[in-house]
Design an enzyme around this catalytic site. Structure first.
Site, PDB file in Angstrom:
ATOM      1  N   VAL A   1       0.845  -1.216   0.000  1.00 13.60           N
ATOM      2  CA  VAL A   1       0.000   0.000   0.000  1.00 13.60           C
ATOM      3  C   VAL A   1       0.874   1.258   0.000  1.00 13.60           C
ATOM      4  O   VAL A   1       0.372   2.366   0.051  1.00 13.60           O
ATOM      5  CB  VAL A   1      -0.918   0.001   1.246  1.00 13.60           C
ATOM      6  CG1 VAL A   1      -1.881  -1.184   1.217  1.00 13.60           C
ATOM      7  CG2 VAL A   1      -0.120  -0.018   2.549  1.00 13.60           C
TER       8      VAL A   1
ATOM      9  N   HIS B   1      -4.495  -4.417  -2.001  1.00 20.54           N
ATOM     10  CA  HIS B   1      -4.850  -4.120  -0.603  1.00 20.54           C
ATOM     11  C   HIS B   1      -5.035  -2.635  -0.349  1.00 20.54           C
ATOM     12  O   HIS B   1      -4.904  -2.160   0.779  1.00 20.54           O
ATOM     13  CB  HIS B   1      -3.781  -4.707   0.340  1.00 20.54           C
ATOM     14  CG  HIS B   1      -3.728  -6.202   0.267  1.00 20.54           C
ATOM     15  ND1 HIS B   1      -2.616  -6.922   0.642  1.00 20.54           N
ATOM     16  CD2 HIS B   1      -4.632  -7.126  -0.154  1.00 20.54           C
ATOM     17  CE1 HIS B   1      -2.854  -8.219   0.464  1.00 20.54           C
ATOM     18  NE2 HIS B   1      -4.069  -8.367  -0.031  1.00 20.54           N
TER      19      HIS B   1
ATOM     20  N   ASN C   1      13.182 -14.075  -3.374  1.00 18.04           N
ATOM     21  CA  ASN C   1      12.977 -13.856  -1.933  1.00 18.04           C
ATOM     22  C   ASN C   1      14.286 -14.191  -1.221  1.00 18.04           C
ATOM     23  O   ASN C   1      15.110 -14.932  -1.744  1.00 18.04           O
ATOM     24  CB  ASN C   1      11.841 -14.757  -1.432  1.00 18.04           C
ATOM     25  CG  ASN C   1      11.229 -14.240  -0.147  1.00 18.04           C
ATOM     26  OD1 ASN C   1      11.929 -13.989   0.823  1.00 18.04           O
ATOM     27  ND2 ASN C   1       9.901 -14.054  -0.136  1.00 18.04           N
TER      28      ASN C   1
HETATM   29  C1  BV8 Z   1     -10.617 -11.584   2.482  1.00 17.47           C
HETATM   30  C2  BV8 Z   1      -3.318  -3.902   3.937  1.00 17.47           C
HETATM   31  C3  BV8 Z   1     -12.889 -12.220   2.176  1.00 17.47           C
HETATM   32  C4  BV8 Z   1      -3.371  -3.172   5.215  1.00 17.47           C
HETATM   33  C5  BV8 Z   1      -3.183  -6.307   4.245  1.00 17.47           C
HETATM   34  C6  BV8 Z   1      -7.215 -18.929   6.710  1.00 17.47           C
HETATM   35  C7  BV8 Z   1      -6.601 -19.437   5.587  1.00 17.47           C
HETATM   36  C8  BV8 Z   1      -6.483 -18.679   4.413  1.00 17.47           C
HETATM   37  C9  BV8 Z   1      -6.995 -17.386   4.380  1.00 17.47           C
HETATM   38  C10 BV8 Z   1      -7.591 -16.893   5.505  1.00 17.47           C
HETATM   39  C11 BV8 Z   1      -7.708 -17.639   6.661  1.00 17.47           C
HETATM   40  N1  BV8 Z   1      -8.345 -16.880   7.588  1.00 17.47           N
HETATM   41  C12 BV8 Z   1      -8.620 -15.660   7.046  1.00 17.47           C
HETATM   42  C13 BV8 Z   1      -8.195 -15.678   5.794  1.00 17.47           C
HETATM   43  C14 BV8 Z   1      -8.290 -14.598   4.838  1.00 17.47           C
HETATM   44  C15 BV8 Z   1      -7.255 -13.521   5.139  1.00 17.47           C
HETATM   45  C16 BV8 Z   1      -5.868 -14.111   5.155  1.00 17.47           C
HETATM   46  O1  BV8 Z   1      -5.316 -14.392   4.121  1.00 17.47           O
HETATM   47  N2  BV8 Z   1      -5.312 -14.274   6.377  1.00 17.47           N
HETATM   48  C17 BV8 Z   1      -3.980 -14.851   6.466  1.00 17.47           C
HETATM   49  C18 BV8 Z   1      -3.118 -14.036   7.444  1.00 17.47           C
HETATM   50  C19 BV8 Z   1      -4.113 -16.289   6.939  1.00 17.47           C
HETATM   51  N3  BV8 Z   1      -7.381 -12.594   4.039  1.00 17.47           N
HETATM   52  C20 BV8 Z   1      -8.228 -11.557   4.152  1.00 17.47           C
HETATM   53  O2  BV8 Z   1      -8.835 -11.294   5.167  1.00 17.47           O
HETATM   54  C21 BV8 Z   1      -8.420 -10.737   2.905  1.00 17.47           C
HETATM   55  N4  BV8 Z   1      -9.817 -10.539   2.690  1.00 17.47           N
HETATM   56  O3  BV8 Z   1     -10.254 -12.719   2.411  1.00 17.47           O
HETATM   57  O4  BV8 Z   1     -11.926 -11.192   2.396  1.00 17.47           O
HETATM   58  C22 BV8 Z   1     -14.189 -11.538   2.031  1.00 17.47           C
HETATM   59  C23 BV8 Z   1     -14.834 -11.598   0.794  1.00 17.47           C
HETATM   60  C24 BV8 Z   1     -16.075 -10.996   0.678  1.00 17.47           C
HETATM   61  C25 BV8 Z   1     -16.651 -10.302   1.767  1.00 17.47           C
HETATM   62  C26 BV8 Z   1     -15.960 -10.223   2.987  1.00 17.47           C
HETATM   63  C27 BV8 Z   1     -14.721 -10.837   3.127  1.00 17.47           C
HETATM   64  C28 BV8 Z   1      -7.782  -9.365   3.062  1.00 17.47           C
HETATM   65  C29 BV8 Z   1      -6.281  -9.506   3.136  1.00 17.47           C
HETATM   66  C30 BV8 Z   1      -5.634  -8.126   3.065  1.00 17.47           C
HETATM   67  C31 BV8 Z   1      -5.197  -7.692   4.438  1.00 17.47           C
HETATM   68  N5  BV8 Z   1      -4.473  -6.416   4.323  1.00 17.47           N
HETATM   69  N6  BV8 Z   1      -2.584  -5.136   4.132  1.00 17.47           N
HETATM   70  C32 BV8 Z   1      -2.029  -2.653   5.608  1.00 17.47           C
HETATM   71  O5  BV8 Z   1      -1.038  -2.773   4.864  1.00 17.47           O
HETATM   72  O6  BV8 Z   1      -1.973  -2.100   6.714  1.00 17.47           O
HETATM   73  S1  BV8 Z   1      -2.266  -7.708   4.267  1.00 17.47           S
HETATM   74  C33 BV8 Z   1      -0.625  -7.409   4.495  1.00 17.47           C
HETATM   75  O7  BV8 Z   1      -0.005  -8.690   4.297  1.00 17.47           O
HETATM   76  C34 BV8 Z   1       0.050  -6.499   3.506  1.00 17.47           C
HETATM   77  O8  BV8 Z   1      -0.752  -6.074   2.435  1.00 17.47           O
HETATM   78  C35 BV8 Z   1       1.161  -7.384   2.986  1.00 17.47           C
HETATM   79  O9  BV8 Z   1       1.613  -7.049   1.740  1.00 17.47           O
HETATM   80  C36 BV8 Z   1       0.424  -8.660   2.979  1.00 17.47           C
HETATM   81  C37 BV8 Z   1       1.180  -9.892   2.686  1.00 17.47           C
HETATM   82  O10 BV8 Z   1       2.351  -9.887   3.443  1.00 17.47           O
HETATM   83  P1  BV8 Z   1       3.717  -9.870   2.605  1.00 17.47           P
HETATM   84  O11 BV8 Z   1       3.638  -8.758   1.623  1.00 17.47           O
HETATM   85  O12 BV8 Z   1       3.977 -11.216   2.075  1.00 17.47           O
HETATM   86  O13 BV8 Z   1       4.740  -9.441   3.710  1.00 17.47           O
HETATM   87  P2  BV8 Z   1       5.458 -10.393   4.776  1.00 17.47           P
HETATM   88  O14 BV8 Z   1       6.061  -9.512   5.813  1.00 17.47           O
HETATM   89  O15 BV8 Z   1       4.526 -11.497   5.185  1.00 17.47           O
HETATM   90  O16 BV8 Z   1       6.614 -11.091   3.941  1.00 17.47           O
HETATM   91  C38 BV8 Z   1       7.667 -10.304   3.417  1.00 17.47           C
HETATM   92  C39 BV8 Z   1       8.482 -11.235   2.549  1.00 17.47           C
HETATM   93  O17 BV8 Z   1       9.532 -10.480   1.955  1.00 17.47           O
HETATM   94  C40 BV8 Z   1       9.153 -12.367   3.322  1.00 17.47           C
HETATM   95  O18 BV8 Z   1       8.980 -13.574   2.610  1.00 17.47           O
HETATM   96  C41 BV8 Z   1      10.640 -11.970   3.351  1.00 17.47           C
HETATM   97  O19 BV8 Z   1      11.477 -13.097   3.314  1.00 17.47           O
HETATM   98  C42 BV8 Z   1      10.727 -11.201   2.058  1.00 17.47           C
HETATM   99  N7  BV8 Z   1      11.825 -10.232   2.006  1.00 17.47           N
HETATM  100  C43 BV8 Z   1      12.281  -9.420   2.990  1.00 17.47           C
HETATM  101  N8  BV8 Z   1      13.267  -8.644   2.508  1.00 17.47           N
HETATM  102  C44 BV8 Z   1      13.415  -8.949   1.193  1.00 17.47           C
HETATM  103  C45 BV8 Z   1      12.506  -9.964   0.866  1.00 17.47           C
HETATM  104  N9  BV8 Z   1      12.403 -10.499  -0.366  1.00 17.47           N
HETATM  105  C46 BV8 Z   1      13.242 -10.008  -1.314  1.00 17.47           C
HETATM  106  N10 BV8 Z   1      14.145  -9.034  -1.079  1.00 17.47           N
HETATM  107  C47 BV8 Z   1      14.259  -8.484   0.163  1.00 17.47           C
HETATM  108  N11 BV8 Z   1      15.171  -7.516   0.370  1.00 17.47           N
END
Ligand code: BV8
Ligand code: ZN
Length: 260
Positions: A104, A120, A227
């Site tokens: 975002v 997002h 990654n």
């Molecule tokens: C929805 C915005 C339905 C806000 C964000 C159980 C199983 C599966 C799914 C679910 C579940 N229970 C609930 C769910 C659904 C849920 C979900 O997925 N939960 C997860 C946690 C289990 N999803 C939702 O709720 C979504 N909505 O499903 O709605 C619906 C439909 C109709 C009507 C009603 C409802 C909404 C999801 C969006 C949430 N909002 N962000 C904000 O930013 O404040 S999510 C947030 O996580 C960010 O957007 C972020 O981008 C996103 C994903 O995280 P990553 O980007 O992957 O970041 P992370 O830190 O995890 O990883 C970083 C990576 O970078 C690492 O791998 C690291 O190694 C790597 N890295 C680090 N440095 C480097 C690098 N790589 C390369 N180079 C580097 N230098």
């Protein structure tokens, strides 16, 4: 860095009919923007994810606003890194290209990416909790038209709607909230048309975003993960390039430039 593999990936991109890229917080890590699940995934005693929910906002809008204002202020002196610029370069080299980001922070657009779907939402957008009025501004606090600098709301004064005076909220998608229809359709179209996919800097745990990578590989697209560590998607993709996005992507873009 595995140069032969970098060249192989660049060749696959060059030969692809259409390319789509999925990015997560890791693509902005080298810009100094904290990721979510890494060691820096905390804001004080809060986990980011505990604040990115409608329940948290309902319970304590001041704290949630302070979190998002902290992130906005952080962005005031953060800028795109070589990974963002390399992705914009690939877009210039590959006419049929779509960038789908979970981020975002707005850094892709600031690096020159044009065709960006923000799954997002956007940090520099406010949305009315009642009438849905949206106001988008850039990281300098300038409003979308770029005219009068708009003072970033400070902690004390949560912004209220200019149309109906209700409380505004950050224009991002929280956990449990549906994703924007336009971004979802753009992603569906991108996945359906692409035969090559780059997955950059995402832990692959958030859905439906991560599900699109599964969908793309299931359709037979050639997928590459970039990654620094193994993720939930590493077993799904064809090739894993382990290393920093800010180092690997510029090498891919440079090799691609020689091929197209
Ligand atoms: C929805 C915005 C339905 C806000 C964000 C159980 C199983 C599966 C799914 C679910 C579940 N229970 C609930 C769910 C659904 C849920 C979900 O997925 N939960 C997860 C946690 C289990 N999803 C939702 O709720 C979504 N909505 O499903 O709605 C619906 C439909 C109709 C009507 C009603 C409802 C909404 C999801 C969006 C949430 N909002 N962000 C904000 O930013 O404040 S999510 C947030 O996580 C960010 O957007 C972020 O981008 C996103 C994903 O995280 P990553 O980007 O992957 O970041 P992370 O830190 O995890 O990883 C970083 C990576 O970078 C690492 O791998 C690291 O190694 C790597 N890295 C680090 N440095 C480097 C690098 N790589 C390369 N180079 C580097 N230098
Ligand atoms: Zn309103």
């Amino acid at each position: 860095m595995d140069v032969p593999l970098i060249i192989e990936v660049a060749r696959r991109i060059a030969e692809a009919k259409a390319v789509w890229v999925m990015t997560g917080a890791g693509v902005s890590a080298e810009s100094g923007v904290p990721t979510f699940r890494g060691k820096d995934g905390f804001w004080g005693e809060h986990r980011f994810e505990d604040l990115a929910t409608p329940q948290a906002f309902q319970r304590d809008p001041e704290t949630v606003w302070r979190f998002y204002l902290w992130r906005r202020r952080l962005m005031l002196d953060r800028k795109p890194n070589p990974a963002h610029y390399a992705i914009a370069e690939v877009e210039r080299l590959k006419p049929r290209f779509n960038l789908i980001t979970q981020n975002v922070d707005g850094l892709h657009r600031r690096a020159g990416s044009r065709n960006v779907a923000e799954l997002h939402g956007a940090l520099f957008t406010d949305r009315c909790t009642e009438c849905g009025l949206e106001s988008r501004f850039d990281e300098r606090g300038l409003d979308a038209e770029g005219d009068e600098p708009r003072k970033l709301p400070d902690c004390e004064s949560i912004p209220h709607c200019s149309r109906c005076s209700a409380m505004m909220r950050p224009g991002v998608v929280w956990f449990g909230e549906p994703l924007p229809m336009a971004a979802l359709s753009a992603t569906e179209r991108a996945v359906e048309s692409a035969d090559c996919c780059l997955v950059v800097g995402t832990s692959g745990v958030v859905y439906p975003a991560a599900g699109y990578v599964h969908q793309s590989t299931a359709r037979g697209a050639y997928a590459v993960e970039i990654n620094v560590e193994e993720t939930a998607l590493s077993a799904v993709v064809d090739t894993v390039l382990t290393g920093k996005a800010g180092e690997i992507l510029p090498a891919i873009a440079a090799a691609l430039k020689e091929l197209v």
